[in-house]
Design a protein around this motif. Structure first.
Motif, PDB file in Angstrom:
ATOM      1  N   ARG A  88      41.067  40.468  35.505  1.00  0.00           N
ATOM      2  CA  ARG A  88      42.407  40.047  36.142  1.00  0.00           C
ATOM      3  C   ARG A  88      42.312  40.228  37.689  1.00  0.00           C
ATOM      4  NH1 ARG A  88      46.512  37.232  36.823  1.00  0.00           N
ATOM      5  NH2 ARG A  88      48.406  37.987  37.052  1.00  0.00           N
ATOM      6  N   GLU A  91      40.499  37.381  38.977  1.00  0.00           N
ATOM      7  CA  GLU A  91      41.430  36.130  39.040  1.00  0.00           C
ATOM      8  C   GLU A  91      42.856  36.217  40.058  1.00  0.00           C
ATOM      9  OE1 GLU A  91      45.229  34.614  36.197  1.00  0.00           O
ATOM     10  OE2 GLU A  91      43.269  35.650  35.070  1.00  0.00           O
ATOM     11  N   LEU A  92      43.174  37.255  40.266  1.00  0.00           N
ATOM     12  CA  LEU A  92      44.246  37.471  41.428  1.00  0.00           C
ATOM     13  C   LEU A  92      43.702  37.254  42.653  1.00  0.00           C
ATOM     14  CD1 LEU A  92      46.154  40.576  40.016  1.00  0.00           C
ATOM     15  CD2 LEU A  92      47.011  37.982  40.196  1.00  0.00           C
ATOM     16  N   THR A  93      42.282  37.924  42.906  1.00  0.00           N
ATOM     17  CA  THR A  93      41.536  37.633  44.320  1.00  0.00           C
ATOM     18  C   THR A  93      41.347  36.381  44.506  1.00  0.00           C
ATOM     19  OG1 THR A  93      40.727  39.822  44.002  1.00  0.00           O
ATOM     20  CG2 THR A  93      39.668  38.295  45.690  1.00  0.00           C
ATOM     21  N   ARG A  94      40.822  35.348  43.466  1.00  0.00           N
ATOM     22  CA  ARG A  94      40.718  34.194  43.809  1.00  0.00           C
ATOM     23  C   ARG A  94      42.085  33.228  43.840  1.00  0.00           C
ATOM     24  NH1 ARG A  94      37.402  34.041  40.175  1.00  0.00           N
ATOM     25  NH2 ARG A  94      39.133  34.053  38.224  1.00  0.00           N
ATOM     26  N   GLU A  95      43.059  33.885  43.491  1.00  0.00           N
ATOM     27  CA  GLU A  95      44.193  32.974  43.619  1.00  0.00           C
ATOM     28  C   GLU A  95      44.764  33.275  45.143  1.00  0.00           C
ATOM     29  OE1 GLU A  95      47.301  34.059  40.894  1.00  0.00           O
ATOM     30  OE2 GLU A  95      46.129  33.505  39.128  1.00  0.00           O
ATOM     31  N   VAL A  96      44.809  34.507  45.578  1.00  0.00           N
ATOM     32  CA  VAL A  96      45.233  34.804  46.664  1.00  0.00           C
ATOM     33  C   VAL A  96      44.280  34.171  47.885  1.00  0.00           C
ATOM     34  CG1 VAL A  96      45.204  36.719  48.630  1.00  0.00           C
ATOM     35  CG2 VAL A  96      46.003  36.961  46.214  1.00  0.00           C
ATOM     36  N   ARG A  98      42.547  31.369  47.445  1.00  0.00           N
ATOM     37  CA  ARG A  98      43.058  29.936  47.651  1.00  0.00           C
ATOM     38  C   ARG A  98      44.478  29.678  48.291  1.00  0.00           C
ATOM     39  NH1 ARG A  98      40.636  28.355  41.579  1.00  0.00           N
ATOM     40  NH2 ARG A  98      38.347  28.271  42.487  1.00  0.00           N
ATOM     41  N   ASP A  99      45.327  30.596  47.983  1.00  0.00           N
ATOM     42  CA  ASP A  99      46.636  30.643  48.657  1.00  0.00           C
ATOM     43  C   ASP A  99      46.557  30.452  50.315  1.00  0.00           C
ATOM     44  OD1 ASP A  99      47.991  29.869  46.211  1.00  0.00           O
ATOM     45  OD2 ASP A  99      48.686  32.259  46.039  1.00  0.00           O
ATOM     46  N   ASP A 102      44.929  27.389  51.467  1.00  0.00           N
ATOM     47  CA  ASP A 102      46.032  26.392  51.683  1.00  0.00           C
ATOM     48  C   ASP A 102      46.825  26.415  52.673  1.00  0.00           C
ATOM     49  OD1 ASP A 102      44.918  25.360  49.299  1.00  0.00           O
ATOM     50  OD2 ASP A 102      46.286  26.170  48.038  1.00  0.00           O
ATOM     51  N   ILE A 125      37.136  30.158  47.086  1.00  0.00           N
ATOM     52  CA  ILE A 125      37.784  29.297  47.494  1.00  0.00           C
ATOM     53  C   ILE A 125      37.364  27.880  46.656  1.00  0.00           C
ATOM     54  CG2 ILE A 125      38.725  27.645  49.208  1.00  0.00           C
ATOM     55  CD1 ILE A 125      38.947  30.292  50.897  1.00  0.00           C
TER      56      ILE A 125
END
Length: 127
Positions: A88, A91-96, A98-99, A102, A125
């Motif tokens: 988890r 996953e959160l690290t990857r989302e941050v 990428r955000d 962006d 990313i």
């Protein structure tokens, strides 16, 4: 060739491991790693079967009054929970990452924000 599967329950008594196989009998060994083979030989002799046709898994029950089985279950549950939490977190690290990418934040800054190298930020990313 059909392999019969059995479970042996091991307990530690003094310097010996006592291995009980339900409906078959009891054997003993000095080293736990030898328990499956000793149990296989016991079963083969009692059933007049070939040792190679028998598979035995050993479950440790107690060691001088210490309930190993329940302690091991708790440890395994904790390891599974830790693996889930680690997945988890990844996953959160990857989302941050990428955000932030962006929003045109440079890789080196993303690395600083997340406490990772800029190379790892790039991997997150694009991966």
């Amino acid at each position: 060739m059909t392999v019969e599967k059995f479970e042996g329950v091991a307990t530690r008594e003094g310097r010996w491991w006592i291995v009980r196989v339900e409906g078959i009998g009891v054997t003993q060994t000095r080293r736990l790693q030898d328990g499956p083979q000793m149990a296989r030989e016991l079963i083969a002799a009692s059933r007049e079967a070939a040792v190679d046709d028998i598979e035995v898994s050993i479950r440790v029950d107690t060691v001088e009054g210490y309930a190993v089985g329940s302690a091991v279950e708790r440890a395994l549950e904790a390891r599974v929970s830790a693996a889930d939490a680690e997945a988890r977190a990844a996953e959160l690290t990857r989302e941050v990452a990428r955000d932030l990418a962006d929003r045109q934040i440079p890789l080196r800054d993303i690395g600083v924000i997340l406490g990772i190298s800029h190379q790892r930020a790039h991997q997150l990313i694009v991966g």
